[in-house]
Design a protein around this motif. Structure first.
Motif, PDB file in Angstrom:
ATOM      1  N   ILE A 150       4.150  -0.311   2.305  1.00 18.73           N
ATOM      2  CA  ILE A 150       3.970   0.313   0.919  1.00 18.73           C
ATOM      3  C   ILE A 150       4.637   1.498   0.633  1.00 18.73           C
ATOM      4  O   ILE A 150       4.901   2.595   1.322  1.00 18.73           O
ATOM      5  CB  ILE A 150       2.457   0.435   0.601  1.00 18.73           C
ATOM      6  CG1 ILE A 150       1.690  -0.629   0.934  1.00 18.73           C
ATOM      7  CG2 ILE A 150       2.321   0.791  -0.839  1.00 18.73           C
ATOM      8  CD1 ILE A 150       1.643  -1.836   0.137  1.00 18.73           C
ATOM      9  N   GLY A 151       5.482   1.498  -0.377  1.00 21.03           N
ATOM     10  CA  GLY A 151       6.502   2.686  -1.061  1.00 21.03           C
ATOM     11  C   GLY A 151       5.769   3.946  -0.927  1.00 21.03           C
ATOM     12  O   GLY A 151       6.668   4.979  -0.651  1.00 21.03           O
ATOM     13  N   CYS A 152       4.610   4.177  -1.358  1.00 22.88           N
ATOM     14  CA  CYS A 152       4.048   5.564  -1.455  1.00 22.88           C
ATOM     15  C   CYS A 152       2.612   5.628  -1.446  1.00 22.88           C
ATOM     16  O   CYS A 152       1.750   4.426  -1.069  1.00 22.88           O
ATOM     17  CB  CYS A 152       4.428   6.047  -2.776  1.00 22.88           C
ATOM     18  SG  CYS A 152       3.557   5.395  -4.143  1.00 22.88           S
ATOM     19  N   CYS A 166       4.679  -3.654  -1.495  1.00 21.03           N
ATOM     20  CA  CYS A 166       4.682  -3.306  -3.072  1.00 21.03           C
ATOM     21  C   CYS A 166       6.135  -3.709  -3.613  1.00 21.03           C
ATOM     22  O   CYS A 166       7.072  -3.714  -2.702  1.00 21.03           O
ATOM     23  CB  CYS A 166       4.270  -1.900  -3.240  1.00 21.03           C
ATOM     24  SG  CYS A 166       5.580  -0.818  -2.665  1.00 21.03           S
ATOM     25  N   SER A 191       8.053  -1.894  -5.287  1.00 21.36           N
ATOM     26  CA  SER A 191       8.633  -0.577  -5.025  1.00 21.36           C
ATOM     27  C   SER A 191       8.993  -0.180  -6.672  1.00 21.36           C
ATOM     28  O   SER A 191       9.055  -1.075  -7.584  1.00 21.36           O
ATOM     29  CB  SER A 191      10.144  -0.827  -4.372  1.00 21.36           C
ATOM     30  OG  SER A 191      11.061  -1.347  -5.205  1.00 21.36           O
ATOM     31  N   CYS A 192       9.348   1.067  -6.564  1.00 23.58           N
ATOM     32  CA  CYS A 192       9.685   1.881  -7.992  1.00 23.58           C
ATOM     33  C   CYS A 192      10.178   3.172  -7.630  1.00 23.58           C
ATOM     34  O   CYS A 192      10.034   3.306  -6.487  1.00 23.58           O
ATOM     35  CB  CYS A 192       8.409   1.717  -8.666  1.00 23.58           C
ATOM     36  SG  CYS A 192       7.002   3.176  -8.365  1.00 23.58           S
ATOM     37  N   VAL A 250       0.371   6.005  -3.459  1.00 21.74           N
ATOM     38  CA  VAL A 250      -0.714   5.381  -4.651  1.00 21.74           C
ATOM     39  C   VAL A 250      -1.517   4.094  -4.195  1.00 21.74           C
ATOM     40  O   VAL A 250      -2.587   4.046  -4.431  1.00 21.74           O
ATOM     41  CB  VAL A 250       0.384   4.913  -5.634  1.00 21.74           C
ATOM     42  CG1 VAL A 250      -0.480   3.899  -6.833  1.00 21.74           C
ATOM     43  CG2 VAL A 250       1.046   5.993  -6.500  1.00 21.74           C
ATOM     44  N   ASN A 251      -0.726   3.385  -3.287  1.00 23.65           N
ATOM     45  CA  ASN A 251      -1.475   2.322  -2.809  1.00 23.65           C
ATOM     46  C   ASN A 251      -1.473   2.143  -1.349  1.00 23.65           C
ATOM     47  O   ASN A 251      -2.273   1.178  -0.764  1.00 23.65           O
ATOM     48  CB  ASN A 251      -0.863   0.637  -3.715  1.00 23.65           C
ATOM     49  CG  ASN A 251      -1.242   0.736  -4.996  1.00 23.65           C
ATOM     50  OD1 ASN A 251      -2.172   1.096  -5.477  1.00 23.65           O
ATOM     51  ND2 ASN A 251      -0.383   0.110  -5.918  1.00 23.65           N
ATOM     52  N   ARG A 297       8.803   5.839  -7.326  1.00 21.72           N
ATOM     53  CA  ARG A 297       8.024   6.576  -6.325  1.00 21.72           C
ATOM     54  C   ARG A 297       8.220   6.193  -4.735  1.00 21.72           C
ATOM     55  O   ARG A 297       7.600   7.147  -3.970  1.00 21.72           O
ATOM     56  CB  ARG A 297       6.525   6.552  -6.756  1.00 21.72           C
ATOM     57  CG  ARG A 297       6.036   6.939  -7.942  1.00 21.72           C
ATOM     58  CD  ARG A 297       4.665   7.295  -7.980  1.00 21.72           C
ATOM     59  NE  ARG A 297       4.125   7.526  -9.397  1.00 21.72           N
ATOM     60  CZ  ARG A 297       3.826   6.516 -10.421  1.00 21.72           C
ATOM     61  NH1 ARG A 297       4.016   5.242  -9.962  1.00 21.72           N
ATOM     62  NH2 ARG A 297       3.390   6.778 -11.309  1.00 21.72           N
ATOM     63  N   GLN A 298       9.110   5.290  -4.604  1.00 24.53           N
ATOM     64  CA  GLN A 298       9.137   4.865  -3.023  1.00 24.53           C
ATOM     65  C   GLN A 298       9.448   5.919  -2.298  1.00 24.53           C
ATOM     66  O   GLN A 298      10.626   6.565  -2.709  1.00 24.53           O
ATOM     67  CB  GLN A 298       9.863   3.479  -2.898  1.00 24.53           C
ATOM     68  CG  GLN A 298      11.477   3.770  -3.241  1.00 24.53           C
ATOM     69  CD  GLN A 298      12.086   2.308  -3.331  1.00 24.53           C
ATOM     70  OE1 GLN A 298      11.432   1.270  -2.896  1.00 24.53           O
ATOM     71  NE2 GLN A 298      13.441   2.128  -3.769  1.00 24.53           N
TER      72      GLN A 298
HETATM   73  S1  SF4 Z   1       3.057   1.515  -4.088  1.00 28.52           S
HETATM   74 FE1  SF4 Z   1       4.182   3.362  -4.865  1.00 28.52          FE
HETATM   75  S2  SF4 Z   1       6.449   2.853  -4.565  1.00 28.52           S
HETATM   76 FE2  SF4 Z   1       5.244   1.098  -4.364  1.00 28.52          FE
HETATM   77  S3  SF4 Z   1       5.255   0.290  -6.390  1.00 28.52           S
HETATM   78 FE3  SF4 Z   1       3.296   1.297  -6.355  1.00 28.52          FE
HETATM   79  S4  SF4 Z   1       3.797   3.329  -6.990  1.00 28.52           S
HETATM   80 FE4  SF4 Z   1       5.995   2.403  -6.568  1.00 28.52          FE
END
Ligand code: SF4
Length: 374
Positions: A308-310, A275, A277-278, A312-313, A280-281
């Protein structure tokens, strides 16, 4: 795993072409789409050229082209062909003698336009050398070097002029009963190249070598090639590809594979799904992916890895990959193996552990493929 039977929107119906051989590599028909590149060393310097050919082959190049502008180059070519683990294509412009010398030196294919090398007897000599030494030929039409009579007829390089040029060259080979050829109609303009290739694909059953020529530097050339080659490949056109970049040829090979990977046409190495990243990572995604790309560059087995950072996905992507990691809270995340949640892992151990897991999975895939082959 190939899920195309249940995901029909991914299917690409490849144009039916004849198959030819470039040395040991089949091109056309149902052969895998091969990835080519071209050396940019002084071709008279055998040592430097061999080193670059080896680096390209290590990166996955199926075929490597070497330009042969003079006799120093055709002399060095013998050594290059002998040391190369992949077939070598000799790139010739106008000098029919270099073509004959290259065939004798062990080139697997000659890139030469038979209409540009002089009278019929020279053409016959080149074709005889190709036939005697088991070379195929690539006709390489280029929008920047179209024959004068075609420019006069059409006014400027256009798809029809390029196709007519290609068919003229084909006719010369066919009139000499030579059929082991493939053809390209390259242009630096994506629209022109795509239109020429589409017309060519209708007009001949010869295998097609795709390329957007003089595409530019690493970034702009990659984008242009991905659009031009990507659209054509998606239409089913193209049996072998070369990404032309003003960059290290090893990069051309990597980008070529990435284009084929993105279209599910060919896989090599680890396909990393990550991802952007943002906030939420749960860990530093960008740094981790760049470290993993480096640490996993030696893996040749086709497989997938999601980073994947979090949540969500993460869990959704991990379902479809061989190995997955999804960031969580409190300095740790979750590892997924073959799409299933497996175990927790601290962020500090992540890179080492994922490299181990990927290597293990690659060995398992290789072993099961060897078993299936037996
Ligand atoms: S998967 Fe999580 S951390 Fe990665 S971009 Fe989406 S919301 Fe942000």
């Amino acid at each position: 795993m190939d899920h195309n039977h249940i995901r029909p929107w991914r299917n690409i119906a490849r144009r039916k072409s004849r198959q030819i051989m470039v040395g040991s590599v089949p091109v056309g028909g149902d052969a895998p789409i091969s990835v080519q590149t071209m050396t940019n060393t002084d071709s008279g310097d055998a040592k430097a050229t061999i080193a670059q050919v080896l680096a390209c082959a290590e990166a996955g190049a199926d075929i490597v082209r070497v330009s042969v502008p003079d006799t120093d180059a055709s002399r060095a070519l013998r050594e290059v062909c002998r040391e190369s683990p992949v077939p070598i294509v000799a790139d010739i412009h106008f000098h029919y003698k270099r073509a004959i010398e290259s065939a004798e030196a062990g080139a697997a294919c000659l890139r030469i336009n038979p209409g540009n090398i002089g009278d019929a007897s020279r053409v016959r000599e080149v074709i005889k050398a190709a036939r005697d030494h088991g070379c195929s030929i690539r006709i390489g039409v280029n929008a920047g070097s179209l024959e004068r009579h075609l420019l006069e007829k059409y006014g400027e390089p256009c798809p029809d002029a390029m196709i007519e040029s290609g068919l003229d060259h084909i006719r010369i080979l066919q009139d000499n009963d030579f059929h082991e050829f493939k053809i390209s109609v390259k242009a630096s303009d994506v629209f022109l190249a795509a239109a020429a290739y589409m017309g060519l694909a209708e007009a001949t059953d010869a295998p097609i070598h795709l390329g957007i020529t003089e595409a530019g530097g690493l970034m702009s050339g990659t984008v242009k090639s991905a659009i031009g080659l990507g659209n054509l490949l998606w239409m089913g056109i193209g049996d072998t590809i070369r990404v032309s970049l003003s960059a290290d040829p090893v990069e051309e090979v990597k980008i070529g594979y990435e284009i084929l990977k993105a279209l599910g046409l060919r896989h090599r190495g680890v396909n990393i799904i990550s991802c952007p990243s943002c906030a939420r990572q749960g860990f530093d995604v960008i740094k981790t992916v760049s470290l993993l790309e480096e640490r996993l560059a030696h893996i040749k087995t086709p497989m997938s890895l999601s980073i994947i950072g979090c949540v969500v996905n993460g869990p959704g992507e991990a379902l479809m990959t061989d190995v997955g990691f999804t960031g969580g809270g409190a300095g740790s995340g979750m590892v997924y193996l073959a799409g299933k949640q497996s175990h927790k892992l601290s962020n500090e151990q992540m890179v080492e552990h994922i490299v181990e897991q990927v290597e293990k999975r690659a060995a398992e895939i290789d072993a099961s493929q060897e078993q299936a082959a037996e």
